[in-house]
Write a protein that holds these residues in place. Structure first.
Motif, short mmCIF file in Angstrom:
data_model
loop_
_atom_site.label_atom_id
_atom_site.label_comp_id
_atom_site.label_asym_id
_atom_site.label_seq_id
_atom_site.Cartn_x
_atom_site.Cartn_y
_atom_site.Cartn_z
N GLN A 42 95.05 -25.52 48.67
CA GLN A 42 93.63 -25.26 48.50
C GLN A 42 93.39 -24.27 47.37
OE1 GLN A 42 92.39 -23.94 52.39
NE2 GLN A 42 92.32 -26.02 53.24
N LEU A 43 94.26 -23.29 47.25
CA LEU A 43 94.09 -22.25 46.23
C LEU A 43 94.28 -22.80 44.81
CD1 LEU A 43 95.26 -18.63 46.70
CD2 LEU A 43 95.48 -19.69 44.46
N ILE A 44 95.29 -23.68 44.61
CA ILE A 44 95.54 -24.17 43.25
C ILE A 44 94.50 -25.20 42.80
CG2 ILE A 44 98.03 -23.74 43.28
CD1 ILE A 44 98.54 -26.60 44.02
N ARG A 45 93.64 -25.62 43.72
CA ARG A 45 92.54 -26.49 43.31
C ARG A 45 91.48 -25.71 42.54
NH1 ARG A 45 92.67 -28.55 48.90
NH2 ARG A 45 93.92 -30.47 48.95
N SER A 46 91.38 -24.41 42.80
CA SER A 46 90.33 -23.60 42.18
C SER A 46 90.86 -22.59 41.16
CB SER A 46 89.56 -22.83 43.27
OG SER A 46 90.45 -22.03 44.04
N ILE A 47 92.16 -22.34 41.17
CA ILE A 47 92.73 -21.34 40.25
C ILE A 47 93.83 -21.99 39.42
CG2 ILE A 47 93.95 -19.13 40.06
CD1 ILE A 47 92.69 -18.36 42.74
N ASN A 48 93.75 -21.81 38.12
CA ASN A 48 94.74 -22.36 37.21
C ASN A 48 95.88 -21.35 37.06
OD1 ASN A 48 96.09 -23.87 35.26
ND2 ASN A 48 94.84 -23.05 33.59
N VAL A 49 96.92 -21.50 37.88
CA VAL A 49 98.04 -20.56 37.82
C VAL A 49 99.10 -21.05 36.85
CG1 VAL A 49 97.66 -19.69 40.15
CG2 VAL A 49 99.20 -21.64 39.80
N HIS A 50 99.87 -20.11 36.31
CA HIS A 50 100.93 -20.46 35.37
C HIS A 50 102.27 -20.70 36.07
CE1 HIS A 50 98.28 -17.72 32.75
NE2 HIS A 50 98.00 -18.96 32.44
N ILE A 51 102.52 -19.91 37.11
CA ILE A 51 103.81 -19.97 37.80
C ILE A 51 103.57 -19.99 39.31
CG2 ILE A 51 105.99 -18.74 38.23
CD1 ILE A 51 105.62 -17.51 35.40
N ILE A 52 104.32 -20.84 40.02
CA ILE A 52 104.26 -20.87 41.48
C ILE A 52 105.65 -20.50 42.02
CG2 ILE A 52 103.83 -22.26 43.53
CD1 ILE A 52 102.02 -24.04 41.86
N ILE A 53 105.69 -19.49 42.87
CA ILE A 53 106.93 -19.07 43.51
C ILE A 53 106.78 -19.34 45.00
CG2 ILE A 53 108.50 -17.14 43.96
CD1 ILE A 53 107.40 -15.82 41.42
N ALA A 54 107.71 -20.10 45.58
CA ALA A 54 107.60 -20.46 46.99
C ALA A 54 108.90 -20.15 47.72
CB ALA A 54 107.25 -21.94 47.14
N ASP A 55 108.75 -19.66 48.95
CA ASP A 55 109.91 -19.45 49.81
C ASP A 55 110.38 -20.82 50.31
OD1 ASP A 55 111.84 -18.20 51.36
OD2 ASP A 55 110.49 -18.02 53.08
N GLN A 56 111.69 -21.00 50.36
CA GLN A 56 112.22 -22.29 50.80
C GLN A 56 112.03 -22.49 52.30
OE1 GLN A 56 113.10 -25.10 49.94
NE2 GLN A 56 114.69 -25.90 51.29
N LYS A 57 112.33 -21.46 53.09
CA LYS A 57 112.35 -21.60 54.55
C LYS A 57 110.99 -21.22 55.13
CE LYS A 57 115.30 -20.65 58.55
NZ LYS A 57 116.45 -19.89 59.06
#
Length: 365
Positions: A42-57
């Motif tokens: 939902q957040l990336i639909r409204s904000i143009n981010v350059h980098i996404i960092i996600a936890d695997q687990k």
């Protein structure tokens, strides 16, 4: 200055990790956080981010699964995976498939993570610049092609007027031309007009969509031969069509191919040949059509055969005028419709072209 900062989305289901990440990097970057993959979407639909960092687990969707899900809809951001356990096969697979740029082990080293972020942003910036350059290049190329097409059309009108004036002068008995200047002018004008027509042909081939329709090759070849026969009335045309079934193809591009190859067969006949011939044969099968065009003209030097489909290449073994673009257009037209071409030639004896074109009638059935 805030809009010029690197925008990072960090996804983790553990609140203290989100707070720790924001506390560590908020001075250097513009930080957004999400506690789940759904919240992140939902957040990336409204904000143009350059980098996404996600936890695997994460409990519902793993980091790799999340990156795989957004790859098509949100391809621009660079993706970095954080993992606190060793799941090497999944991570390597994700890297190989392009789901992620890199991975960092938890707990992260602040300097290592900052370096990875900066490197990732450099890649993001380079990709965006390349994308802009490609769009700019495509626009420039389109404008150039349109300019060439428009200019070519405009040039033909005065050339036809010149030819008309020459013909009127010949009908006027008061005009004398003992040195043959009018013939020389007419030859130059026709040569220029032929080149302009090739440019228009090239433009249309590159721009027009491929359209398939049923083709009767007996009729098509008859029309082609009738168009070329006045250029050299001594040439004998031997036509053989074996079409027991329907053939569906792009009529415009097949005509482009036939006209260019027949034109060459007529143009490059030996001046002292007693029985000049052009053989045209077509064999239609369920999955393909095979066209052969053979002449007994001057032929092509063997060292030139690999270059004849290059733009503006002209063989130096003859003094015939040519644009050097006809066979290039043939190759480009065949590329558009998925066809192939082979050539065999013996210098002084003649040339044979074999064209194979898919029968789209089979694909549509």
């Amino acid at each position: 200055m805030k809009n010029n900062r690197i925008r990072i989305l960090y996804i983790d289901d553990e609140v203290h990790n989100l707070n720790a990440f924001k506390a560590s990097f908020r001075r250097n970057y513009e930080i957004y956080t999400a506690g789940s993959a759904q919240e992140a979407k939902q957040l990336i639909r409204s904000i143009n981010v350059h980098i996404i960092i996600a936890d695997q687990k994460m409990p519902v969707t793993t980091g790799v699964e999340f990156f795989h899900e957004i790859r098509e809809t949100t391809p621009e951001p660079i993706r970095i995976l954080l993992t606190g356990y060793t799941d090497v096969e999944d991570i390597i697979d994700a890297i190989n498939k392009g789901h992620i740029y890199s991975y960092i082990k938890k707990p992260w080293d602040e300097l290592e993570l900052q370096k990875t972020i900066n490197n990732a942003f450099e890649i993001y910036t380079a990709r965006q610049q390349l994308k802009e350059k490609i769009i700019e290049l495509e626009k420039t190329n389109d404008e150039l092609n349109r300019f060439i097409y428009s200019t070519s059309h405009d040039l033909r009108s005065p050339l036809m007027s010149v030819l008309g004036i020459i013909n009127l002068a010949r009908l006027d008995n008061t005009v004398t031309d003992p040195n043959g200047y009018m013939d020389m002018i007419e030859t130059c004008v026709q040569k220029l007009d032929g080149f302009i027509q090739k440019i228009i042909e090239y433009y249309r081939n590159s721009r027009l969509d491929v359209e398939y329709e049923k083709i009767n090759f007996a009729t098509l070849l008859e029309d082609c031969v009738n168009a070329f026969r006045p250029q050299n009335t001594s040439i004998e045309y031997l036509v053989e069509v074996d079409q027991p079934i329907d053939f569906k193809g792009d009529t415009f591009r097949i005509l482009v191919i036939l006209n260019n190859l027949i034109s060459n067969a007529v143009k490059y006949q030996k001046p002292n040949e007693e029985q000049p011939q052009v053989k045209l044969s077509v064999k239609i099968e369920p999955h393909k059509g095979t066209i052969r065009i053979e002449d007994n003209g001057i032929g092509i030097l063997s060292e030139h055969l690999q270059n004849i489909f290059k733009m503006f290449f002209r063989s130096k073994n003859n003094n015939k005028p040519g644009s050097g673009i006809g066979l290039y257009i043939v190759k480009e037209a065949l590329n558009k419709i998925g066809g192939t071409i082979n050539v065999e030639s013996k210098y002084g004896e003649g040339t044979q072209f074999e064209i194979i074109i898919p029968n789209r009638n089979e694909f549509d059935s």
